[in-house]
Write an enzyme that holds these catalytic residues in place. Structure first.
Site, PDB file in Angstrom:
ATOM      1  NE  ARG A   1      -3.894   1.796   3.278  1.00  0.00           N
ATOM      2  CZ  ARG A   1      -4.742   2.010   2.428  1.00  0.00           C
ATOM      3  NH1 ARG A   1      -5.268   1.382   1.884  1.00  0.00           N
ATOM      4  NH2 ARG A   1      -5.576   2.862   2.965  1.00  0.00           N
TER       5      ARG A   1
ATOM      6  CG  HIS B   1      -8.049   0.843  -3.634  1.00  0.00           C
ATOM      7  ND1 HIS B   1      -7.645  -0.516  -3.175  1.00  0.00           N
ATOM      8  CD2 HIS B   1      -8.166   1.170  -2.330  1.00  0.00           C
ATOM      9  CE1 HIS B   1      -7.677  -0.175  -2.089  1.00  0.00           C
ATOM     10  NE2 HIS B   1      -8.204   0.458  -1.485  1.00  0.00           N
TER      11      HIS B   1
ATOM     12  CD  GLN C   1     -12.741  -0.540  -1.451  1.00  0.00           C
ATOM     13  OE1 GLN C   1     -12.116  -0.359  -0.849  1.00  0.00           O
ATOM     14  NE2 GLN C   1     -13.948  -0.925  -1.048  1.00  0.00           N
TER      15      GLN C   1
ATOM     16  CG  ASP D   1     -13.335   7.031  -1.900  1.00  0.00           C
ATOM     17  OD1 ASP D   1     -13.394   7.426  -1.141  1.00  0.00           O
ATOM     18  OD2 ASP D   1     -12.195   7.581  -3.183  1.00  0.00           O
TER      19      ASP D   1
ATOM     20  CB  CYS E   1     -14.266   2.714  -1.132  1.00  0.00           C
ATOM     21  SG  CYS E   1     -13.823   4.127  -1.228  1.00  0.00           S
TER      22      CYS E   1
ATOM     23  NE  ARG F   1     -10.501  -4.199   0.345  1.00  0.00           N
ATOM     24  CZ  ARG F   1      -9.331  -3.239   0.852  1.00  0.00           C
ATOM     25  NH1 ARG F   1      -9.620  -1.643   1.068  1.00  0.00           N
ATOM     26  NH2 ARG F   1      -8.259  -3.155   0.649  1.00  0.00           N
TER      27      ARG F   1
END
Length: 306
Positions: free
Chosen positions: A101, A128, A131, A222, A261, A289
């Site tokens: 990440r 991402h 996700q 988001d 998310c 996830r």
């Protein structure tokens, strides 16, 4: 040749559908996969803060019988104390995979270049993809065939938008990004998604008009300010408030599912009544996830188990 998962485009439609089905199997029968990563260690590198990504990978790897090793910036920032190349060369002598990440996508490509084990993008500035897998696992659970859906994203065009758009295009889902002028997703990634969507009988649309979301089965939000950007939400409120997911928008579009998310800023990009309402699948999405990522890791590290 080692497998990577840097943009999500490493998997075609058939492979993604297989991955989502595997995730559903793992979720339904976790004990059947409790030794899938037995004897394997996965290093999880973090340059950014995390709740869902860290815990879902750490706990998920453990549930598969593997060993997760968390590495943050206390050992020194990648590229500062020692080069990203040397991080990759050293870690891949011990670990069976690297989950990273990071701030910049270029860090991932360097890790992948010099690592002898799979590298998984758990977030960067451009993508991402983990996700997006969880998002489409959730949509598949709710609706079944995702190729029959229209998904509308509202807010800033960012890494989440890019991965959603690319996976939607790959799976044949119609996708709309509704963003304020000046905040649209990356034009090259949009063009790439349009090409992929055309091959799979789907469409990609970028618009600043809320009306473009009408007819969407699912709405997606988001945060208005990406992680690492210290701009106070109050300063962008006027720009983004017309794109807030609230009850009025849900009714106007006819959507039957709402996703986010997280982390969510309640009463900014989404209202609490919608986030906590019956159409919200946000906590299911967060749980997924782990299941989607577990399916990915099994596919990369022990494909015979898949």
């Amino acid at each position: 040749m080692k497998k990577q998962f840097l943009t999500g485009l490493e998997f075609d439609q058939a492979a993604n559908l297989k991955l989502l089905n595997l995730a559903q199997q793992i979720k339904a029968n976790p004990l059947d996969f409790s030794t899938a990563l037995q004897g394997q260690s996965v290093v999880t590198l973090f340059e950014k803060q995390s709740l869902r990504t860290r815990l879902s990978f750490d706990i998920g790897i453990n549930k598969l019988g593997g060993h997760a090793v968390y590495l943050d910036q206390q050992n020194g920032a990648m590229g500062a104390r020692e080069s990203v190349k040397d991080f990759a060369l050293n870690i891949s002598t011990w670990a069976d995979a690297i989950v990273a990440r990071v701030n910049a996508h270029s860090t991932l490509t360097t890790l992948a270049e010099y690592s002898s084990v799979p590298v998984v993008n758990s977030l960067c500035d451009l993508y991402h993809p983990c996700q997006a897998l969880a998002d489409f696992l959730t949509l598949q659970e709710v609706y079944g065939d995702v190729s029959q859906l229209k998904l509308a994203y509202l807010g800033e065009g960012n890494n989440v938008t890019h991965s959603l758009m690319l996976l939607a295009a790959t799976l044949g889902t119609d996708f709309v990004a509704v963003c304020p002028k000046g905040s649209s997703p990356d034009a090259q990634i949009v063009k790439q998604a349009e090409t992929i969507a055309a091959q799979n009988g789907a469409s990609v649309l970028v618009s600043d008009r809320i009306e473009a979301a009408v007819g969407a089965n699912a709405l997606y939000a988001d945060t208005w300010v990406s992680m690492g950007d210290n701009t106070p939400l109050e300063l962008v409120k006027e720009k983004y408030m017309p794109y807030q997911i609230n009850q009025q928008l849900v009714e106007m579009t006819g959507a039957s599912c709402v996703l986010h998310c997280q982390p969510a800023h309640r009463e900014f990009e989404i209202t609490s009544d919608v986030m906590d309402g019956q159409k919200s699948k946000i906590i299911q999405q967060a749980e997924n996830r782990m299941h989607a990522q577990n399916a990915l890791l099994v596919s990369l590290l022990n494909p015979n188990f898949a």
